[in-house]
Design a protein around this motif. Structure first.
Motif, short mmCIF file in Angstrom:
data_model
loop_
_atom_site.label_atom_id
_atom_site.label_comp_id
_atom_site.label_asym_id
_atom_site.label_seq_id
_atom_site.Cartn_x
_atom_site.Cartn_y
_atom_site.Cartn_z
N GLN A 84 -0.08 1.11 9.27
CA GLN A 84 0.12 1.17 10.72
C GLN A 84 0.34 -0.21 11.33
O GLN A 84 0.79 -0.31 12.46
CB GLN A 84 -1.02 1.93 11.42
CG GLN A 84 -2.38 1.31 11.26
CD GLN A 84 -3.16 1.86 10.09
OE1 GLN A 84 -2.60 2.28 9.10
NE2 GLN A 84 -4.47 1.87 10.21
N GLU A 85 0.06 -1.28 10.61
CA GLU A 85 0.29 -2.65 11.08
C GLU A 85 1.65 -3.19 10.63
O GLU A 85 2.10 -4.23 11.08
CB GLU A 85 -0.80 -3.59 10.58
CG GLU A 85 -2.16 -3.34 11.14
CD GLU A 85 -2.31 -3.83 12.58
OE1 GLU A 85 -1.67 -4.83 12.94
OE2 GLU A 85 -3.07 -3.21 13.32
N ALA A 86 2.31 -2.50 9.72
CA ALA A 86 3.57 -2.97 9.15
C ALA A 86 4.72 -2.80 10.12
O ALA A 86 4.70 -1.94 11.00
CB ALA A 86 3.88 -2.20 7.87
N PRO B 38 0.80 -1.23 0.00
CA PRO B 38 0.00 0.00 0.00
C PRO B 38 0.83 1.28 0.00
O PRO B 38 0.28 2.38 -0.07
CB PRO B 38 -0.83 -0.11 1.28
CG PRO B 38 -0.01 -0.96 2.18
CD PRO B 38 0.70 -1.93 1.28
N CYS B 39 2.16 1.18 0.04
CA CYS B 39 2.99 2.39 -0.02
C CYS B 39 2.86 2.98 -1.43
O CYS B 39 2.40 2.31 -2.35
CB CYS B 39 4.44 2.09 0.34
SG CYS B 39 5.43 1.36 -0.96
N GLY C 148 -4.72 -16.46 7.12
CA GLY C 148 -4.71 -16.45 5.66
C GLY C 148 -5.13 -15.14 5.04
O GLY C 148 -5.23 -15.02 3.83
N ILE C 149 -5.34 -14.10 5.86
CA ILE C 149 -5.77 -12.79 5.37
C ILE C 149 -4.65 -11.79 5.60
O ILE C 149 -4.26 -11.53 6.74
CB ILE C 149 -7.05 -12.32 6.08
CG1 ILE C 149 -8.16 -13.34 5.85
CG2 ILE C 149 -7.46 -10.93 5.60
CD1 ILE C 149 -9.38 -13.12 6.70
N PRO C 150 -4.11 -11.19 4.52
CA PRO C 150 -3.05 -10.19 4.69
C PRO C 150 -3.62 -8.89 5.25
O PRO C 150 -4.67 -8.42 4.82
CB PRO C 150 -2.52 -9.99 3.27
CG PRO C 150 -3.59 -10.46 2.36
CD PRO C 150 -4.41 -11.45 3.12
N VAL C 151 -2.92 -8.34 6.23
CA VAL C 151 -3.32 -7.07 6.85
C VAL C 151 -2.43 -5.99 6.24
O VAL C 151 -1.35 -5.71 6.73
CB VAL C 151 -3.18 -7.13 8.38
CG1 VAL C 151 -3.66 -5.83 9.01
CG2 VAL C 151 -3.96 -8.32 8.94
N LEU C 152 -2.89 -5.39 5.14
CA LEU C 152 -2.07 -4.43 4.40
C LEU C 152 -2.36 -3.00 4.83
O LEU C 152 -2.68 -2.13 4.03
CB LEU C 152 -2.31 -4.60 2.89
CG LEU C 152 -1.92 -5.96 2.34
CD1 LEU C 152 -2.21 -6.03 0.85
CD2 LEU C 152 -0.45 -6.26 2.61
N GLU D 6 4.79 -15.69 8.93
CA GLU D 6 3.48 -15.37 8.35
C GLU D 6 3.38 -13.86 8.08
O GLU D 6 2.57 -13.15 8.69
CB GLU D 6 2.37 -15.83 9.29
CG GLU D 6 2.25 -17.34 9.40
CD GLU D 6 1.58 -17.95 8.18
OE1 GLU D 6 0.54 -17.45 7.74
OE2 GLU D 6 2.13 -18.95 7.67
N TYR D 7 4.21 -13.39 7.19
CA TYR D 7 4.26 -11.99 6.79
C TYR D 7 4.45 -11.90 5.29
O TYR D 7 4.96 -12.83 4.66
CB TYR D 7 5.44 -11.26 7.46
CG TYR D 7 5.17 -10.82 8.88
CD1 TYR D 7 4.78 -9.52 9.16
CD2 TYR D 7 5.32 -11.71 9.93
CE1 TYR D 7 4.53 -9.12 10.46
CE2 TYR D 7 5.07 -11.32 11.24
CZ TYR D 7 4.67 -10.01 11.50
OH TYR D 7 4.42 -9.62 12.78
N LEU D 8 4.06 -10.77 4.72
CA LEU D 8 4.36 -10.43 3.34
C LEU D 8 5.25 -9.20 3.39
O LEU D 8 4.93 -8.23 4.09
CB LEU D 8 3.09 -10.14 2.54
CG LEU D 8 2.14 -11.31 2.34
CD1 LEU D 8 0.85 -10.83 1.68
CD2 LEU D 8 2.79 -12.39 1.50
N THR D 9 6.36 -9.21 2.66
CA THR D 9 7.32 -8.11 2.71
C THR D 9 7.41 -7.43 1.35
O THR D 9 7.53 -8.10 0.32
CB THR D 9 8.70 -8.62 3.14
OG1 THR D 9 8.58 -9.17 4.46
CG2 THR D 9 9.73 -7.50 3.16
N CYS D 10 7.35 -6.10 1.36
CA CYS D 10 7.43 -5.31 0.14
C CYS D 10 8.84 -5.38 -0.43
O CYS D 10 9.83 -5.21 0.29
CB CYS D 10 7.07 -3.86 0.44
SG CYS D 10 7.21 -2.76 -0.98
#
Length: 75
Positions: A57-59, A16-17, A50-54, A34-38
């Motif tokens: 403020q959570e990153a 979202p950046c 199983g739901i990404p929190v994009l 259990e993370y997704l990294t930009c």
């Protein structure tokens, strides 16, 4: 190990950046987390059930230079 989520959703997810870069599985220090990294700004977003929190403020981690400024009437 890859994060379990709908493959169609995985294809369209971006950070979202402002750069909207692709996301890769895991943390830089733990590829199985259990993370997704930009791939651009380095922020890592949690994946919960199983739901990404994009939400920025959570990153964790990443560059503050890529944080969008608040527009008029916000804040």
């Amino acid at each position: 190990m890859s994060i379990a989520m709908d493959p169609r959703l995985r294809e369209i997810l971006v950070c979202p950046c402002p750069r909207n870069a692709p996301l890769r599985d895991g943390l830089p220090t733990d590829p199985d987390a259990e993370y997704l990294t930009c791939e651009s700004c380095g922020r890592s977003f949690p994946v919960r059930d199983g739901i990404p929190v994009l939400l920025l403020q959570e990153a964790i981690g990443g560059s503050e230079a890529d944080t969008p400024s608040e527009g008029p009437g916000k804040g």
